[in-house]
Every structure is written in structure tokens, then in C-alpha cells.
Scaffold this active site. Structure first.
Site, PDB file in Angstrom:
ATOM      1  N   GLY A 259       0.823  -1.211   0.000  1.00  0.00           N
ATOM      2  CA  GLY A 259       0.000   0.000   0.000  1.00  0.00           C
ATOM      3  C   GLY A 259       0.852   1.253   0.000  1.00  0.00           C
ATOM      4  O   GLY A 259       1.549   1.550  -0.968  1.00  0.00           O
TER       5      GLY A 259
ATOM      6  N   ASP B 146      -3.345 -13.281  -1.602  1.00  0.00           N
ATOM      7  CA  ASP B 146      -2.882 -11.901  -1.787  1.00  0.00           C
ATOM      8  C   ASP B 146      -1.397 -11.776  -1.400  1.00  0.00           C
ATOM      9  O   ASP B 146      -0.606 -11.193  -2.147  1.00  0.00           O
ATOM     10  CB  ASP B 146      -3.748 -10.979  -0.914  1.00  0.00           C
ATOM     11  CG  ASP B 146      -3.307  -9.537  -0.980  1.00  0.00           C
ATOM     12  OD1 ASP B 146      -3.417  -8.936  -2.058  1.00  0.00           O
ATOM     13  OD2 ASP B 146      -2.847  -9.009   0.054  1.00  0.00           O
TER      14      ASP B 146
ATOM     15  N   LYS C 116       1.924 -10.784  -3.851  1.00  0.00           N
ATOM     16  CA  LYS C 116       2.841  -9.691  -3.491  1.00  0.00           C
ATOM     17  C   LYS C 116       4.269 -10.203  -3.329  1.00  0.00           C
ATOM     18  O   LYS C 116       5.230  -9.540  -3.733  1.00  0.00           O
ATOM     19  CB  LYS C 116       2.371  -9.038  -2.191  1.00  0.00           C
ATOM     20  CG  LYS C 116       1.093  -8.219  -2.366  1.00  0.00           C
ATOM     21  CD  LYS C 116       0.547  -7.828  -1.009  1.00  0.00           C
ATOM     22  CE  LYS C 116      -0.660  -6.919  -1.140  1.00  0.00           C
ATOM     23  NZ  LYS C 116      -1.323  -6.683   0.158  1.00  0.00           N
TER      24      LYS C 116
END
Lengths: 344, 163
Positions: A162, A229, A233
Site C-alpha cells: 500500500g 494476496d 505480493k
């Protein structure tokens, strides 16, 4: 290369935004709020000349009025905007005047579509690409090669961590040495669940339910809870920083759904927390729950992400910050856009 | 010859003396001692000794004597690594007892590891239980142990969480 398009001492930087959900709208909101500051600080007049979404598109060479577009998106009435046409990405990409494609459609780990199609089409038309879409994991090295061959920039800061500037930090601050391994907490939702179990003594199901009620977890939580997820990543991180050529299927993956409160309490009693950790030494890529000493810099709570680099010269370097969240991800997208605009 | 020994000591009176005594007995000359309480983890405190030893044999004698009493994590002689060990906690979740905990520990030991503590959390014999153990192994044998733990997890339907 950005076309010479100057307005006085100002350089126009034209953006085609594909995907107008949380991150796309977040990007537009940041631009609406900060456009003047970017003009003053960087001499960049950033204009959204195209926006495409599932139902159609807006296109305007002069720049789409941001507040209006955000308002229609928030009200879920995108088709009511005066610029609305039912043209799809395929119709718009050939005619939109843009320097950078911002790809913010949802991730598709299996096929990578439609994200990969959008990114490749942008490269074919000489546009730089900034993306928040983890679909790039499907074809990472091909995309990097395409960008390099075409002399274009390809940036993906928002795909991992993020708001934490992981790739920028690596490129700008760690050029002098090799990174040997990477490990860390890459998913805020699972970290929130494990934190509630540790701190409040909630069962896994209760903590997950709480995460859903707070909007931290999706109704279908498998993507987070099963480590999917985190795996995507980890592959992006490993390929980009350790120079590996791994794919999603190469990662050994185990999620957190089977972790009992008793296990959390047993670990706590002996000075450990359980965290979902992704780690790569370039050969082995693993996403698994791990015992983390409560004194470790990686032991961060809530939705925080933390990443530890084992480096050649600095020993270990840990960075911590807010992981998922539309504003954090949109902010990372904007930083990539400004970085391209400032350099080209 | 210059040497460095790193060890993990229990937080109890006399533990540091256990580390220092064999060094004096085999003519080691201590240059510095670090005993870092702030880094205490899982009940143990890391300690680091820099010393001079007359020869390789004295260094070997010191290490052999120490290994009987305490947990050595690293040892170097003239900057060359002689011992590099990993010590870490392992959490087992599932039917730990029903799947033969004794066999699980034996298989870990067979990989060249030692197990120093074993804690079992059990509420009801019919429900899954939780066990925590401390494992010590030579760095070179670590990957093989991880493979064995993966096999144990699959065969016994246990979840294995490693530090």
C-alpha cells in the site's frame, strides 16, 4: 517519453485512468486536492484526459473535471455524467491523448486479465504505465522487458505494501548493495485478524467477522485468509528486488484459517505472536504463518504491514507502514506518476 | 588466536558463570563479554564472548565443555565460522498426542536436531491440542529438518508453525 507539452513554465502530464473503483476514485481525489501543489512544487500540470470503467468511458483532451467525476462515481451514477460514452477501453486507447496509463482494475491472479491487456496496449502506444494491479504477477518479466525495449517507465509501487514506498526505497537507497532475502507481513487483513486473536482473545471466526464488519475483509475472505494476496505480493517483490523469475505457482502457501485461539495463547505465553509471513531468499518462496518474537520489528499489530530486507552491507533493514487501503494505494500510484512526470 | 562464542543463556543466577568457567579452565583469555538482557527472547538471553585461545585444540576443548552445559549459537576462530546453529521455537497444532508426539520428536532428532523443551496444551483428549518445542540444529541441516517437518505435517495432519 513524455511529449513536449508545456503550458508556460508548466509541463502538462496527461493521464488515462483505467478502473474507477476505490483506487481509481482515490487517485482522482488526491489529484483534485493536490493539483495546485503539484504545479507549484514539480511544475507538473496533471490532467486526467481519459477514464474507463466497466460501463464506459469519459474522454476530454482538456482534462476531465475531477470533482464532478468523483461525485458521479460516489453516487454510483457514472452513466449520468455529460462526458459519458459507452466506449470501452479498446475503443478509447487508440484515440486518448495520454502520457501515462494508470491501471487500477481489480486483480486477477489466474489470467491476469484485463489488467495485462491494458498494460500491453499502453506500451504498444508509447505510454508509460503505473499500476496498482497485482495481475502483473502473471507476466512480470515480460512486462518489464516490454517497457525497457520501448524506453518506457513501468511502475507498480501500489501493488505491494500500500502506502509503504518499498520499490522506491530499494531503487533509490539500496543501489550500493545486494538484497539477500526479504520477509514480512504483506497483508493487512490477516494481520488484523491475528492481532484481535492475540490481544482480545477472539476466535478466528469472531475476529474475521469483526474484520468484515469494519470493511477490512471482503465477504469472500479467501483471497486474504488463504494467503493468495500475500503470495502475489511476494512474487512481485522477489522478482523485482531479488531478480528472480518466479510465478505464483512456485510459492509454498499456507493460510491462517486453521490457527486456533489456543495456538495464539500458547505462543503468547512464550513470548511470540503468530503472523502470516511471506519470505523469499531467491530460491524458496514461502507464505506461511510464523512465530514472531514479540520484540521483533516485524511484530506489528492491526492492519500494518512490515517488511525486512536482509542486505549485503546493512544487515537487516525493516520498514513498517499502512498496507492496504484505497488512500494508501492511491497515494502510491500518484507518487509513481509524479516520479515519471518529474524525470521525463 | 582470536575467537568469538555466542550463546543463549537461561535467565537464572550462575548461568553466565557456566559460560566463563570452561574458558578459564582451558587457558582462554577473555577480551570482552556482552550479556544483553534487552534482547531476552523465549526466556533466554544472548551472550557474546570475545577471547584469545592458545591454539585450535584449546578452542575445541572449550566448545566441547560448553556444549555440555549451554546452547552455543555461533562460534568463530580467527574470523572463520566453526559453529553456526539455529535455535527456534516450533508450534504444532492438531491431534499432537494421538498422532504420536514421541515419534514426532524422534523424527526431529533424527535430522540432527536437539529438542530442549516441550510444552503441551490440551483441553480435551478428543479436541485438537497445541504443543510448543524448542529445537536446536546446525545451520547446514536446517533445510532437511524443514522438509521433514513438512512431511510430518502432511502425514499427521498437523499444522507446523516455525519461528
Amino acid at each position: 517519453m513524455i511529449k513536449d507539452d508545456w503550458c508556460g513554465s508548466m509541463k502538462n502530464l496527461k493521464i488515462y485512468l483505467v478502473g474507477f473503483g476505490n483506487i481509481g476514485v482515490g487517485f482522482a481525489k488526491i489529484l483534485a486536492k493536490k493539483a495546485e501543489a503539484y504545479r507549484e512544487r514539480y511544475g507538473l500540470n496533471i490532467l486526467l484526459t481519459g477514464i474507463s470503467f466497466a460501463e464506459g468511458s469519459y474522454v476530454s483532451g482538456k482534462g476531465i473535471p475531477l470533482d464532478e467525476a468523483i461525485g458521479y462515481a460516489t453516487a454510483r451514477k457514472l452513466q449520468k455524467h455529460k462526458l459519458y460514452t459507452n466506449e470501452s477501453f479498446d475503443d478509447v486507447i487508440g484515440k486518448v491523448d495520454a502520457d501515462i496509463l494508470v491501471e487500477a482494475t481489480p486483480t486477477n491472479i489466474d489470467s491476469g486479465q484485463p489488467g495485462l491487456k491494458h498494460i500491453n496496449a499502453a506500451f504498444d502506444r508509447g505510454m508509460h504505465v503505473v499500476t496498482s494491479n497485482k495481475s502483473i504477477v502473471v507476466d512480470f518479466h515480460k512486462l518489464v522487458e516490454c517497457a525497457e525495449k520501448a524506453g518506457l517507465e513501468f511502475k507498480y509501487e501500489a501493488t505491494v505494501g500500500g502506502g509503504i514506498p518499498i520499490f522506491s526505497m530499494y531503487r533509490q537507497c539500496l543501489q550500493s548493495q545486494d538484497v539477500i532475502s526479504i520477509r514480512g507481513i504483506l497483508n493487512g487483513t490477516t494481520n488484523y485478524i491475528l492481532t484481535r486473536m492475540y490481544e482480545d482473545g477472539l476466535s478466528f471466526d469472531s475476529a474475521l467477522q469483526q474484520a468484515k464488519e469494519m470493511g477490512i475483509a471482503e465477504a469472500n475472505s479467501s483471497y486474504d485468509v488463504d494467503g493468495i494476496d500475500s503470495t502475489a505480493k511476494l512474487v512481485i517483490l522477489s522478482n523485482a528486488i531479488l531478480g528472480t523469475n518466479h510465478r505464483y505457482k512456485d510459492v509454498k502457501r499456507e493460510g491462517i484459517a486453521n490457527i486456533s485461539l489456543e495456538a495464539i495463547q500458547m505462543a503468547k505465553k512464550h513470548g511470540f505472536a503468530i503472523r502470516l509471513i511471506g519470505q523469499s531468499d531467491g530460491r524458496h518462496l514461502v507464505v506461511k504463518p510464523r512465530l514472531v518474537s514479540v520484540r521483533s520489528p516485524l511484530n506489528v499489530g492491526g492492519t500494518l504491514n512490515a517488511l525486512e530486507f536482509e542486505t549485503e552491507l546493512l544487515d537487516t533493514l525493516t520498514i513498517v507502514g499502512k498496507g492496504a487501503g484505497s488512500i494508501e494505494s492511491s497515494s502510491a500510484v500518484m507518487s509513481d506518476v509524479i516520479s515519471i512526470g518529474s524525470r521525463c | 588466536m582470536q575467537a568469538v562464542i555466542e550463546a543463549k543463556l537461561f535467565d537464572k543466577p550462575g548461568e553466565l558463570l557456566e559460560l566463563l568457567e570452561p574458558i578459564a579452565r582451558f587457558n582462554g583469555n577473555i577480551l570482552s563479554v556482552s550479556h544483553i538482557r534487552e534482547l531476552k527472547s523465549a526466556g533466554k538471553i544472548p551472550a557474546r564472548i570475545e577471547l584469545e585461545v592458545p591454539d585450535r585444540r584449546a578452542f575445541g576443548d572449550i566448545i566441547n565443555a560448553l556444549e555440555k552445559k549451554i546452547e552455543i549459537s555461533n562460534a568463530k576462530l580467527n574470523d572463520i565460522v566453526e559453529i553456526k546453529r539455529k535455535s527456534f521455537a516450533v508450534l504444532l497444532l492438531g491431534h499432537v498426542m494421538d498422532s504420536d508426539a514421541n515419534d514426532t520428536i524422534k523424527r526431529i532428532v533424527k535430522c540432527g536436531a536437539s529438542v530442549s523443551s516441550f510444552y503441551l496444551g490440551i483441553k480435551n483428549l478428543e479436541l485438537p491440542s497445541t504443543a510448543m518445542l524448542w529445537v536446536h540444529i546446525d545451520d547446514k541441516k536446517y533445510d532437511a529438518l524443514m522438509e521433514e517437518l513438512d512431511k510430518i505435517a502432511k502425514e499427521k495432519k498437523l499444522m507446523v508453525i516455525v519461528e
